[in-house]
Enzyme design. Structure first.
Site, PDB file in Angstrom:
ATOM      1  CB  SER A   1      -0.919   0.014   1.226  1.00 42.42           C
ATOM      2  OG  SER A   1      -0.167  -0.078   2.425  1.00 42.42           O
TER       3      SER A   1
ATOM      4  CG  ASN B   1      -4.205  -4.831  13.606  1.00 41.86           C
ATOM      5  OD1 ASN B   1      -3.603  -4.878  12.527  1.00 41.86           O
ATOM      6  ND2 ASN B   1      -4.809  -5.885  14.125  1.00 41.86           N
TER       7      ASN B   1
ATOM      8  CG  HIS C   1     -41.967  21.458 -10.741  1.00 44.37           C
ATOM      9  ND1 HIS C   1     -41.911  20.149 -10.345  1.00 44.37           N
ATOM     10  CD2 HIS C   1     -42.813  22.078  -9.865  1.00 44.37           C
ATOM     11  CE1 HIS C   1     -42.685  19.968  -9.294  1.00 44.37           C
ATOM     12  NE2 HIS C   1     -43.232  21.129  -8.971  1.00 44.37           N
TER      13      HIS C   1
ATOM     14  CB  SER D   1     -16.021  24.944 -28.935  1.00 46.01           C
ATOM     15  OG  SER D   1     -16.173  24.019 -29.989  1.00 46.01           O
TER      16      SER D   1
ATOM     17  CE  LYS E   1     -20.967  26.294 -26.829  1.00 46.14           C
ATOM     18  NZ  LYS E   1     -20.787  24.834 -26.972  1.00 46.14           N
TER      19      LYS E   1
ATOM     20  CG  ASN F   1     -18.126  25.243 -23.898  1.00 43.14           C
ATOM     21  OD1 ASN F   1     -19.201  25.674 -24.290  1.00 43.14           O
ATOM     22  ND2 ASN F   1     -17.258  24.661 -24.702  1.00 43.14           N
TER      23      ASN F   1
ATOM     24  CD  GLU G   1     -20.178  21.762 -18.788  1.00 43.82           C
ATOM     25  OE1 GLU G   1     -21.017  22.363 -19.476  1.00 43.82           O
ATOM     26  OE2 GLU G   1     -19.183  21.193 -19.277  1.00 43.82           O
TER      27      GLU G   1
ATOM     28  CE1 TYR H   1      -6.545  -3.258   9.398  1.00 40.16           C
ATOM     29  CE2 TYR H   1      -5.536  -5.401   8.967  1.00 40.16           C
ATOM     30  CZ  TYR H   1      -5.748  -4.075   8.611  1.00 40.16           C
ATOM     31  OH  TYR H   1      -5.168  -3.572   7.476  1.00 40.16           O
TER      32      TYR H   1
END
Length: 457
Positions: A23, A110, A156, A277, A283, A285, A290, A317
């Protein structure tokens, strides 16, 4: 490469097993916390005369040298080490020799691992709180600059009523305040020191856990050794906090994305937070927003991952628990940067005030105000709703506006309607007459802004 175990085995582990089980590639991030925990542990061992003070002094001096390297960014983890705990132990032995072998006395990996994770979590929880406050302040600053602006509000995604822009922004601040509360609550449940639990049942050596807790800045000592070595609730809870924050940020991002479209055209996002773009030169964006919206899905996925990881594990563990770290690290890292980026966006965000003013002239925003007008004149809610519904339908069918109806036409719908009702088709009047809790009334919003300005000062 020396491991912290192995004497019982008659052959080396398979290289593929090492590749799969090691790890170090991600838990090297815990290096600072591992050293801090080890320094405290060595101090306790010496205080309790479990190891000689001279050995403890050498161990502590060696660990402090390693810590200086870590904090200076000069510590390079060994990719061949099993984990960061092994790596630091090996580095320490190279520095101080045989005394290093006594550091692991009265300790297991542990309780060592969960200590490192708790120390990491405590630091990151504090930083997340600061980042939440940073975003709150950025939104509050934007609100103060635009507190007279009126914007359309939606249910809505359909025209609903008009509100002060500051009222809309204060909703975000309230969301983030709940997020801050969850982080602080999580910090309370993380604040239990696990050392002394060893593998699962403690030790017969006379350790001083209260002393360790004080050295390491914990308010409490964990009461049950079996629970604390296998407890990852604090990790689930921290990722859950990140997931909730990211959900809120996603909703805020979606509002701004919509408002920046030509169809809404209410705000201008600074170009430094947009992209273009490759084929359409016109464009602009909102890619950063996003990606904020998209990143929330990843964090929610991490939360599900760790929940599923834990749900079938027996006490205590199990090696499965090694796999909680990447989910946690990525959740925390992503949430911190999203909070900061969103703060920067609000700092540079511009309102298209002319477009907002034109947009809120739509009469559909004011039907509830007319209903309230009728109710104040004794008309029942149900009748008032039906009257306005019929009025709206007739105007749509005949291409008329409600405000253009003559007094005679108004009276056909209800004798309670008078010419003064036309003043309600005004965005300033609509926000002014609101007086209930959390309303968009300018005076109440001003008080809320003042309150937040003091709270976040």
């Amino acid at each position: 490469m020396s491991k912290l175990w192995g004497a019982r085995f008659d052959k080396k582990s398979d290289p593929w097993a090492d590749l799969f089980t090691f790890s170090i590639s991600y838990d090297h991030r815990l290096a600072k916390y591992d050293v801090i925990g080890s320094i405290a542990h060595a101090q306790m061992l010496a205080k309790q005369r479990i190891i000689p003070k001279t050995d403890a002094a050498k161990i502590i001096a060696g660990l402090k040298k390693i810590l200086v390297q870590i904090e200076a960014g000069k510590f390079k983890h060994d990719p061949k080490a099993e984990d960061i705990h092994t790596d630091i132990q090996n580095r320490l032995k190279a520095l101080v020799g045989l005394p290093a072998d006594k550091l692991h006395t009265a300790r297991s990996r542990n309780d060592q691992v969960v200590l490192d994770m708790k120390l990491y979590a405590k630091d990151e929880l504090a930083q997340l709180v600061l980042n939440v406050v940073y975003l709150q302040k950025a939104i509050l600053g934007f609100s103060n600059q635009n507190k007279d602006v009126i914007v359309p509000a939606y249910t809505h995604l359909q025209a609903a009523q008009v509100v002060l822009l500051a009222h809309h922004m204060l909703a975000y601040i309230e969301m983030l305040e709940r997020d801050k509360g969850r982080l602080l609550d999580c910090a309370k449940r993380t604040d239990f020191m696990p050392l002394g639990s060893c593998a699962l049942s403690g030790t017969s050596l006379k350790t001083d856990r209260v002393y360790l807790a004080k050295l390491l800045g914990f308010s409490h000592v964990a009461a049950n050794s079996m629970d604390v070595v296998s407890d990852r609730d604090f990790i689930v809870e921290l990722i859950s906090c990140c997931a909730m924050i990211s959900t809120h940020l996603s909703r805020i991002a979606e509002d701004l994305i919509l408002w920046a479209t030509k169809e809404f055209d209410l705000v201008d996002i600074d170009s430094s937070f947009c992209t273009g773009s490759s084929i359409m030169p016109h464009k602009k964006n909102p890619d950063v927003l996003e990606l904020v919206r998209g990143s929330s899905a990843k964090i929610i996925g991490h939360l599900s991952q760790v929940h599923i990881l834990l749900k079938g594990l027996p006490l205590t563990y199990n090696r499965d628990l090694q796999l909680d770290k990447q989910a946690l690290f990525d959740s925390v890292d992503t949430t911190k940067i999203m909070l900061f980026v969103m703060g920067k966006i609000f700092t540079s965000l511009k309102v298209k005030k002319g477009n907002a003013a034109n947009r809120v002239l739509d009469e559909s925003f004011f039907t509830v105000d007319v209903m309230d007008y009728l109710i104040k004149k004794g008309v029942s809610y149900r009748d008032a709703h039906d009257i306005l519904g019929q009025m709206v339908k007739d105007c749509l069918d005949h291409g008329k506006s409600i405000s253009s109806l003559s007094l005679v036409e108004l009276k056909k719908y209800s004798p309670a309607l008078n010419g003064d009702v036309k003043k309600l088709f005004n965005p300033q009047m609509s926000v002014k007459i609101k007086s209930s809790l959390g309303s968009t009334n300018p005076d109440l919003v001003e008080k809320q802004l003042d309150s937040w300005n003091k709270k976040l000062k």
